[in-house]
Scaffold this motif. Structure first.
Motif, PDB file in Angstrom:
ATOM      1  N   GLU A   1      -7.861  17.518  -8.765  1.00 25.74           N
ATOM      2  CA  GLU A   1      -7.805  17.386 -10.210  1.00 25.74           C
ATOM      3  C   GLU A   1      -8.011  18.763 -10.852  1.00 25.74           C
ATOM      4  N   ARG A   2      -7.219  19.060 -11.896  1.00 32.48           N
ATOM      5  CA  ARG A   2      -7.459  20.282 -12.641  1.00 32.48           C
ATOM      6  C   ARG A   2      -8.549  19.960 -13.673  1.00 32.48           C
TER       7      ARG A   2
ATOM      8  N   THR B   1       4.720   9.067 -18.838  1.00 31.56           N
ATOM      9  CA  THR B   1       4.993  10.474 -18.552  1.00 31.56           C
ATOM     10  C   THR B   1       5.642  10.650 -17.183  1.00 31.56           C
ATOM     11  N   THR B   2       5.466   9.662 -16.316  1.00 32.37           N
ATOM     12  CA  THR B   2       6.109   9.758 -15.002  1.00 32.37           C
ATOM     13  C   THR B   2       6.861   8.463 -14.729  1.00 32.37           C
TER      14      THR B   2
ATOM     15  N   ARG C   1      -1.190  16.058 -23.147  1.00 31.06           N
ATOM     16  CA  ARG C   1      -1.128  16.393 -21.715  1.00 31.06           C
ATOM     17  C   ARG C   1      -2.236  15.673 -20.973  1.00 31.06           C
ATOM     18  N   ASN C   2      -1.889  15.081 -19.852  1.00 30.85           N
ATOM     19  CA  ASN C   2      -2.920  14.351 -19.106  1.00 30.85           C
ATOM     20  C   ASN C   2      -3.039  14.857 -17.677  1.00 30.85           C
ATOM     21  N   ASP C   3      -2.661  16.117 -17.462  1.00 28.36           N
ATOM     22  CA  ASP C   3      -2.753  16.650 -16.100  1.00 28.36           C
ATOM     23  C   ASP C   3      -4.047  17.424 -15.878  1.00 28.36           C
TER      24      ASP C   3
ATOM     25  N   ARG D   1      -3.572   6.589 -17.294  1.00 24.45           N
ATOM     26  CA  ARG D   1      -2.768   6.930 -16.132  1.00 24.45           C
ATOM     27  C   ARG D   1      -2.372   5.709 -15.356  1.00 24.45           C
TER      28      ARG D   1
ATOM     29  N   ASP E   1       2.100  15.840  -5.740  1.00 21.60           N
ATOM     30  CA  ASP E   1       2.586  14.461  -5.813  1.00 21.60           C
ATOM     31  C   ASP E   1       3.939  14.282  -5.142  1.00 21.60           C
TER      32      ASP E   1
END
Lengths: 179, 419
Positions: free
Chosen positions: B308-309, A75-76, B269-271, B413, B13
Motif C-alpha cells: 500500500e502507498r 476506477t478499475t 484518487r484511491n491508490d 474499493r 496488480d
C-alpha cells in the motif's frame, strides 16, 4: 475431431489421492507465499455475474449491496480480478489434465438408477444450493475449507465440518442418484 | 527475502493476474488428476465407497499448513500478511450445511464443477448454471438477510487464538488427526466399500516403507518439530537496511506537499492510504477527509498491506517523521510524509492568504484556485486587508455516513480478497 467410429483410448486411472493432495497443497502454499492469499472459486462467478447484471441493468446492480461489493468504485474493470483469472486457469488446468489422461468426453456422471433428466435437474438444484451456501459462508470448499483449513481459521473449520455433516446427513436420501 | 511477495510490492496488480492464471492451472490440474471432475467419484465419499475427497483435501490442507509454518518460522513469510477470512460463526455453519446439501444433491462444489465442465461433463456444466442461478437468488434476497449474514462476528481468528494453544502444537495436532482420519478412511473403504488397499495406501499389505508411508512419516516429523518450534508470527523486531533508509530519508521524493494532497483528494484518487498518526482525541476534533487514524504507538500492528502507498501526517513534522522511519523499517516500501503536517495543510489548503492588491495577476489567479480548494475542504480564504486577530475556525467534521467531500478511498474499493 477425428473419426468417431474409432473407440477412444481408455481413460488412465486417477492419481493416488495422497499425491494429488500433495500437489494441490503445494499450489495452495505457493499462492500463500507469492500472493498472501489462498485459492477460491465461487467469488469469480459472483464477480462475473455482478458485472453482467451491471451491464444489463446498471441501476439494479448499483442499488444492490451484494453486487456493489463485487463491482468496486468504477476506477478499475471488475473483471480484472484475481479470482476471475484464477478460475479461468482452473478450466485450462482441468482440461489439460483430462486430455493427458484421455478423460475428455461429452457425457454425464450419474448412477445407473437415475434418468438423465433427473440427474441434470438435481445438478442444477445442487448448484443453486451451492451458490447460496457459498455466499452465506463467505467462501466455498476452495476458499474456505482448503485455504482457511490450512490457515487454521476458526470459521473455515466450523464450515468444513458442516459441509461434511450436511452431505452425509442427506446421502441416504439421494442414494438412487449415485449408487 | 520478503514474502508474501505481492504484499511487499514485488509486483503489481497486472502481474498478479498472470500469477492468478498460472495458480489456477495448477489448481485445476490437480483437481482433475484426483478424479474430481467426476461427480460419482466425489459422491462415493458419502457412501464410504471411495474416500478420496477426504484424503485429497486433508493432504492438501496439511501440506500447505506445515509448509507455511516452516516458511513463517524461518522468517521467509510474514504469516500476519496472509489473508484470513473473518469468521461469522452462525452464518458459516448454516452456509456449510447448505453447501453440504448442494454437494450431495449436485455432486460437485464450485471448483470441481469447473474441472468437470472443462472435460466435457454435461452435469458439471448444468451445475455451474445452477450455481449462477443460486447467486442471482442470493443477490435478490441479500437485503433481507444481510443482518443474519453478518451476525456472530468473531473477526480474523485462528483456532490457536480461540483455544489459546500454541500455533505449532495445533499444527502437530492437525497432522496427527489427518493421518488418523486417513487410516480410518482406508479401513472404512475396506470394511464397507469392500475395497482392497493398494500399494499407494497407508494400509497396504506390506511391511515396507512405501513412498506414501514415507510422506506420512515426514509430515509427522515436521509436525512434531513444529510443536516445539515456537511462534510463527513475525515478532516485534524489524530488520532494516540502514544505508538505504538513510539515503531515502534525505530524498524529497518521499514528501507530499499539502496542495498536492488536496488535488489528489479532489480527484478522488484511491491508490494511497492517508494515515493520521495523532491521538484519537485530536483526530476526532479535526482530520483531513478520508484519513485513517493510526496513532504512532499502533503503527506496528499491520494496519495495511506492505504494497500500500501510505501518506502519513501529524500536527507538525516530528510525529510524521517518526512514523515514516517506523513504517520503513517495518518493510513498507512506499511511505510518504505530508510536508509540514497539519499546520501546513491549514496554512495552504484551508486558510490560504490573499496576495497584496498590487500583486501580479498570476498570484491572483493562484489565490482564486486556492480559495476554491479551501471551500471544497470547508476552510475560508484569508484576506490581507481584514484584521484577523484570532485563529480561523477549523471546519466542522461531518458525521461519518455523510462522508466529507473528497473520497473515502478504503471503503469504496472492490472486494479484493476472500471469495
Amino acid at each position: 475431431m477425428s473419426a468417431s467410429t474409432e473407440t477412444p483410448p481408455p481413460a488412465k486411472p486417477h492419481m493416488n489421492p495422497y499425491w494429488a493432495g500433495f500437489g494441490l497443497g503445494l499450489v495452495l502454499l505457493s499462492a500463500f507465499v507469492v500472493m498472501g492469499r489462498g485459492l477460491g472459486a465461487s467469488g469469480a462467478f459472483t464477480t462475473a455475474l455482478a458485472t453482467t447484471v451491471h451491464a444489463v441493468a446498471p441501476a439494479h446492480a448499483e442499488g444492490n449491496a451484494f453486487y456493489r461489493e463485487y463491482l468496486g468504485d468504477g476506477t478499475t474493470n471488475p473483471l480484472k480480478d484475481w479470482l476471475v483469472f484464477e478460475v479461468l486457469g482452473v478450466f485450462v488446468g482441468g482440461f489439460l489434465s483430462g486430455a493427458l489422461a484421455n478423460r475428455l468426453r461429452l457425457t454425464i456422471e450419474k448412477g445407473p438408477r437415475i434418468s438423465t433428466l433427473g440427474r441434470l435437474v438435481l445438478a442444477f438444484l445442487g448448484g443453486a444450493l451451492m451458490g447460496i451456501g457459498a455466499k452465506l459462508a463467505l467462501g466455498c470448499t476452495s476458499g474456505q475449507a482448503l485455504t482457511g483449513g490450512a490457515l487454521l481459521n476458526v470459521g473455515s473449520w466450523a464450515f468444513m465440518l458442516c459441509v461434511f455433516g450436511g452431505a452425509y446427513g442427506l446421502a441416504w436420501f439421494l442414494r438412487r442418484e449415485w449408487l | 527475502m520478503m514474502a508474501p511477495f505481492f504484499k511487499y510490492g514485488l509486483f503489481g496488480d497486472e502481474v498478479s493476474l498472470i500469477v492468478a492464471f498460472v495458480t489456477g492451472i495448477g489448481f485445476g490440474f490437480f483437481l482433475e488428476r484426483a478424479g474430481f471432475g467426476n461427480a460419482r467419484l466425489l459422491a462415493a465419499q458419502f457412501y464410504f465407497r471411495d474416500l478420496r475427497v477426504l484424503k485429497v483435501m486433508f493432504t492438501a490442507i496439511v501440506t500447505a499448513m506445515v509448509g507455511l509454518f516452516v516458511l513463517a518460522r524461518i522468517g521467509l513469510v510474514d504469516l500476519s500478511l496472509v489473508y484470513l477470512t473473518p469468521t461469522f460463526l452462525v452464518p458459516q455453519i448454516v452456509g456449510g450445511l447448505i453447501l453440504g446439501a448442494g454437494f450431495i444433491v449436485g455432486g460437485y462444489c464450485p471448483g470441481t464443477s469447473c474441472v468437470s465442465a472443462a472435460i466435457g461433463r454435461v452435469d458439471g456444466m448444468v451445475f455451474l448454471a445452477g450455481m449462477i442461478g443460486g447467486l442471482v437468488g442470493f443477490a435478490e434476497i441479500y437485503p433481507h438477510i444481510a443482518a443474519f449474514a453478518h451476525s456472530t462476528p468473531m473477526g480474523q481468528l485462528t483456532l490457536a487464538q480461540l483455544f489459546h494453544i500454541p500455533y505449532g502444537v495445533l499444527v502437530f495436532a492437525v497432522v496427527v488427526m489427518a493421518l488418523g482420519a486417513f487410516v480410518a478412511a482406508e479401513w472404512a473403504e475396506m470394511k464397507i466399500g469392500g475395497k482392497q488397499p493398494d500399494a499407494g495406501s497407508l494400509l497396504a499389505p506390506t511391511a515396507r516403507l512405501t513412498p506414501v508411508r514415507r510422506f506420512a512419516v515426514a509430515l509427522l516429523a515436521i509436525g512434531l518439530v513444529a510443536a516445539f518450534a515456537g511462534n510463527p508470527y513475525r515478532g516485534p523486531f524489524a530488520r532494516i537496511d540502514a544505508r538505504q533508509l538513510a539515503l531515502d530519508a534525505g530524498s524529497p521524493a518521499d514528501q507530499v506537499a499539502a496542495g498536492q494532497l488536496a488535488d489528489w483528494l479532489i480527484a478522488g484518487r484511491n491508490d494511497f492510504l492517508l494515515v493520521d498518526v495523532r491521538d484519537a482525541a485530536a483526530f476526532a476534533q479535526y482530520h483531513i477527509p478520508a484519513a485513517l487514524n493510526v496513532p504512532l504507538a499502533n503503527l506496528a500492528a499491520d494496519f495495511a498491506s506492505r504494497n500500500e502507498r501510505i501518506v502519513v501526517y501529524g500536527e507538525g513534522g516530528t510525529a510524521a517523521a517518526q512514523a515514516w522511519m517506523l513504517l520503513r523499517s517495518l518493510g513498507y516500501p512506499a511511505v510518504h510524509l505530508l510536508a509540514g503536517g497539519l499546520e501546513e495543510w491549514k496554512a495552504t489548503v484551508l486558510f490560504p492568504k490573499a496576495p497584496a492588491a498590487d500583486a501580479p495577476p498570476i498570484e491572483q489567479i493562484e489565490f482564486a484556485r486556492r480559495s476554491a480548494m479551501a471551500k471544497y475542504f470547508g476552510g475560508t480564504p484569508q484576506c490581507t486587508g481584514a484584521s484577523a486577530p484570532t485563529a480561523p475556525e477549523l471546519p466542522k467534521l461531518l458525521p461519518p455516513p455523510a462522508a466529507a467531500p473528497g473520497a473515502t478511498p478504503v471503503a469504496q474499493r472492490k472486494k479484493k480478497e476472500g471469495c
